[in-house]
Design a protein around this motif. Structure first.
Motif, mmCIF file in Angstrom:
data_model
loop_
_atom_site.group_PDB
_atom_site.id
_atom_site.type_symbol
_atom_site.label_atom_id
_atom_site.label_comp_id
_atom_site.label_asym_id
_atom_site.label_seq_id
_atom_site.Cartn_x
_atom_site.Cartn_y
_atom_site.Cartn_z
ATOM 1 N N ARG A 118 -10.605 12.695 -2.108
ATOM 2 C CA ARG A 118 -10.741 11.027 -3.454
ATOM 3 C C ARG A 118 -11.588 11.335 -4.225
ATOM 4 O O ARG A 118 -10.353 10.583 -5.376
ATOM 5 C CB ARG A 118 -12.189 10.537 -2.205
ATOM 6 C CG ARG A 118 -12.499 9.130 -2.437
ATOM 7 C CD ARG A 118 -13.307 8.972 -1.694
ATOM 8 N NE ARG A 118 -14.916 9.918 -2.271
ATOM 9 C CZ ARG A 118 -15.423 9.670 -3.117
ATOM 10 N NH1 ARG A 118 -15.015 8.750 -4.680
ATOM 11 N NH2 ARG A 118 -16.220 10.338 -3.293
ATOM 12 N N ASP A 128 -3.089 5.713 -2.276
ATOM 13 C CA ASP A 128 -4.120 4.755 -2.398
ATOM 14 C C ASP A 128 -4.383 4.834 -1.079
ATOM 15 O O ASP A 128 -5.750 4.817 -0.958
ATOM 16 C CB ASP A 128 -3.840 3.248 -1.975
ATOM 17 C CG ASP A 128 -2.824 2.184 -3.095
ATOM 18 O OD1 ASP A 128 -3.273 2.457 -4.380
ATOM 19 O OD2 ASP A 128 -1.676 1.623 -2.812
ATOM 20 N N ARG A 129 -3.817 5.453 -0.232
ATOM 21 C CA ARG A 129 -4.650 6.281 0.476
ATOM 22 C C ARG A 129 -4.073 7.170 1.256
ATOM 23 O O ARG A 129 -2.701 7.589 1.099
ATOM 24 C CB ARG A 129 -5.030 4.947 2.125
ATOM 25 C CG ARG A 129 -6.281 4.911 2.270
ATOM 26 C CD ARG A 129 -6.245 4.025 4.137
ATOM 27 N NE ARG A 129 -4.672 3.354 3.839
ATOM 28 C CZ ARG A 129 -4.523 2.953 5.750
ATOM 29 N NH1 ARG A 129 -5.749 3.620 6.121
ATOM 30 N NH2 ARG A 129 -3.769 1.831 5.560
ATOM 31 N N VAL A 165 0.515 4.929 1.027
ATOM 32 C CA VAL A 165 0.281 5.710 1.959
ATOM 33 C C VAL A 165 0.663 7.023 1.713
ATOM 34 O O VAL A 165 1.501 7.183 2.196
ATOM 35 C CB VAL A 165 -0.446 5.385 3.338
ATOM 36 C CG1 VAL A 165 0.029 6.723 4.405
ATOM 37 C CG2 VAL A 165 -0.751 4.202 3.892
ATOM 38 N N GLN A 204 -7.798 11.712 -6.089
ATOM 39 C CA GLN A 204 -7.094 10.448 -6.146
ATOM 40 C C GLN A 204 -7.348 9.387 -7.167
ATOM 41 O O GLN A 204 -7.318 8.541 -8.306
ATOM 42 C CB GLN A 204 -6.802 9.742 -4.594
ATOM 43 C CG GLN A 204 -6.582 10.614 -3.637
ATOM 44 C CD GLN A 204 -7.170 9.084 -2.658
ATOM 45 O OE1 GLN A 204 -8.170 10.068 -1.887
ATOM 46 N NE2 GLN A 204 -6.730 8.329 -2.132
ATOM 47 N N SER A 251 -9.899 6.876 0.421
ATOM 48 C CA SER A 251 -9.223 6.171 -0.365
ATOM 49 C C SER A 251 -9.496 5.772 -1.848
ATOM 50 O O SER A 251 -11.032 6.340 -2.015
ATOM 51 C CB SER A 251 -9.438 4.944 0.517
ATOM 52 O OG SER A 251 -9.020 4.926 2.180
ATOM 53 N N ARG A 252 -8.898 6.031 -2.435
ATOM 54 C CA ARG A 252 -9.640 5.759 -3.742
ATOM 55 C C ARG A 252 -10.685 4.258 -4.152
ATOM 56 O O ARG A 252 -9.807 3.418 -3.506
ATOM 57 C CB ARG A 252 -8.017 6.274 -4.666
ATOM 58 C CG ARG A 252 -7.305 5.043 -4.857
ATOM 59 C CD ARG A 252 -6.225 5.839 -5.719
ATOM 60 N NE ARG A 252 -5.987 4.056 -6.707
ATOM 61 C CZ ARG A 252 -4.001 4.674 -7.288
ATOM 62 N NH1 ARG A 252 -3.999 5.912 -7.040
ATOM 63 N NH2 ARG A 252 -3.165 3.545 -7.397
ATOM 64 N N GLU A 263 0.781 -1.610 -0.346
ATOM 65 C CA GLU A 263 -0.078 -0.081 0.266
ATOM 66 C C GLU A 263 1.200 1.295 -0.016
ATOM 67 O O GLU A 263 1.852 1.091 0.485
ATOM 68 C CB GLU A 263 -0.891 -0.219 1.253
ATOM 69 C CG GLU A 263 -2.075 1.029 0.796
ATOM 70 C CD GLU A 263 -3.207 2.075 2.693
ATOM 71 O OE1 GLU A 263 -4.079 2.108 2.153
ATOM 72 O OE2 GLU A 263 -2.415 0.853 3.055
#
Lengths: 251, 201
Positions: free
Chosen positions: B127, A223-224, A49, B130, A238-239, A47
């Protein structure tokens, strides 16, 4: 994954980085500044971050305590199931040399060494034979797709190339965690994108990446995204795992 | 004419700039040029072509065996197109923006700390950022990539505005506090110039 980090747990589900109620206080004259205030975060293998927030929000401190550069005031941090608090100085520096790679805004490349020698340096510090360190350095440079720069000195590299050498140095050997503190701060937009894409690729390959950045545009590669405010997590976004189509995002 | 109508009209003129085309070709070429998100209705293409022909911007060259009309750009059409492409679009910012209104209303009334709507909006914008970044990285056409770059830049701008609004409102609240307080010491240990602005007594 109820496992206690110290008893081995389930190696697949155990997060690579586990931050549990981390508190970090700095003394500033007579007053005490709480740089981290009960931060909890689990980051599994693979992951990426991004830690974001204004300056002074605790981003760099969070990376420093995960990397064992500063001890916590309270709470706990484990890397690969090992609680940092239980490690002595020697074990801690071994963890930093073997498991964790650091990327800083000021790259700390040694000017008198070539790119390859710079990348090999952490392994040589760790006692690897020069020929082995050199082989691992070549692998790392190739992975970052700058194998052709191996024999160049830092003064012969552009800012973006230097940052990529620094990333190669951070992943050399069998590192599992990359900690990058404002890696794009000194780079132009295009080079910053290359660097963030590289970090994202490395996490796709299974590395755990924590990157501190004040820039939302670059945080968005993660990702986050964890937003810190006054040392606490303000929010996390989060995506989705699968990319949306352009038509879903545009009207 | 509605703004979308103006865009479609001029885009069709541009697509006829180098060669003669049929209506359905123009629909396909429009979508190839502008990305996957804007799907043109073929009826709209024909209505626009009729209007352009009436205005002398294009010429219908007759029909083929299947009854399809071939069109060509006229000198007038070329002039209209060139004027459109070489004029700037003046943008304005509406004060009727919903996010801005939430923040201002919260701040003015105190029914809720404005930091709350700011934080919620920022999380959602993050979001979207992203999602847009991921979508851009895998988008196939340059047109789609450029639309998504725009979404990224504008969403990033919204996050920046939320950050600025949060700071400005916090400063204003601090200034109000120090105005109400008779003791000077409250602000003395804070040496930022902004705070000093609030201690103008």
């Amino acid at each position: 994954m109820s496992g206690n980090p110290t008893d081995g747990g389930d190696p697949i589900h155990e997060p690579v980085v586990r931050i549990d109620s981390a508190v970090k206080e700095h003394r500033d004259g007579r007053s005490i500044i709480r740089a981290l205030n009960a931060v909890s975060l689990d980051v599994p293998a693979g992951e990426m971050v991004a830690v974001t927030g204004k300056s002074g929000s605790g981003k760099s401190t969070l990376l420093n305590v995960v990397g064992g550069l500063e001890p916590l005031t309270a709470g706990s941090i484990s890397v690969l199931g090992e609680p940092l608090v239980a490690l002595n100085r020697t074990e801690l520096s071994r963890l930093r040399r073997r498991t964790i790679g650091f990327v800083f805004q000021n790259l700390n490349l040694v000017p008198s060494l070539t790119a390859e020698e710079n990348v090999a340096l952490p392994l040589e510090f760790d006692g690897a034979k020069p020929v082995e360190a050199s082989r691992a350095a070549k692998v790392a440079l190739d992975k970052i797709r700058i194998g052709e720069l191996a024999t160049r000195f830092p003064s012969e590299l552009s800012g973006g190339e230097k940052q990529r050498v620094a990333i190669a140095r951070a992943i050399v050997g069998e590192r599992k965690v990359i900690l990058a503190d404002e890696p794009t701060a000194a780079l132009d937009d295009l080079t910053s994108r290359i660097v963030m894409n590289l970090l994202a690729e490395l996490s796709d390959d299974g590395l755990t990446v924590l990157v501190a950045t004040h820039d939302s545009e670059f945080a968005a590669y993660a990702d986050r995204v964890v937003r810190l405010k006054d040392g606490s997590i303000e929010h996390v976004s989060s995506r989705p795992v699968t990319p949306s189509s352009p038509a879903e995002l545009l009207t | 004419m509605h703004i979308l109508g103006i865009v479609i009209k001029n885009a069709l003129l541009a697509l006829l700039g180098n060669e003669q085309k049929y209506g359905y070709q123009l629909k396909n070429d429009f979508e190839a040029a502008t990305g996957t998100a804007w799907v043109l209705n073929i009826g709209q293409v024909y209505t626009t072509l009729q209007r352009l022909e009436r205005d002398g911007a294009i010429v219908a060259l007759g029909q083929d065996d299947d009854g399809r009309s071939l069109y060509e750009l006229s000198a007038t059409g070329r002039e209209i197109l060139s004027e459109w492409l070489s004029s700037a679009v003046i943008r304005s910012v509406s004060t009727r923006d919903e996010v801005t209104m939430k923040v201002l209303v919260a701040s003015a009334t105190g029914v809720i700390d404005p930091a709350t709507p700011i934080s919620i909006q920022r999380q959602t914008a993050m979001r979207v950022l992203q999602e847009a970044t991921l979508a851009r990285n895998v988008a196939e056409s340059l047109a789609d990539q450029l639309h998504l770059e725009r979404l990224i830049v504008l969403t990033n701008a919204e996050i920046r505005w939320l950050d600025i609004a949060e700071d400005r409102l916090a400063e204003a609240a601090k200034a109000r506090l120090s105005d109400n307080s008779s003791t000077q010491e409250v602000v003395d240990n804070n040496n930022t110039s902004i705070t000093n602005l609030g201690s103008n007594s």
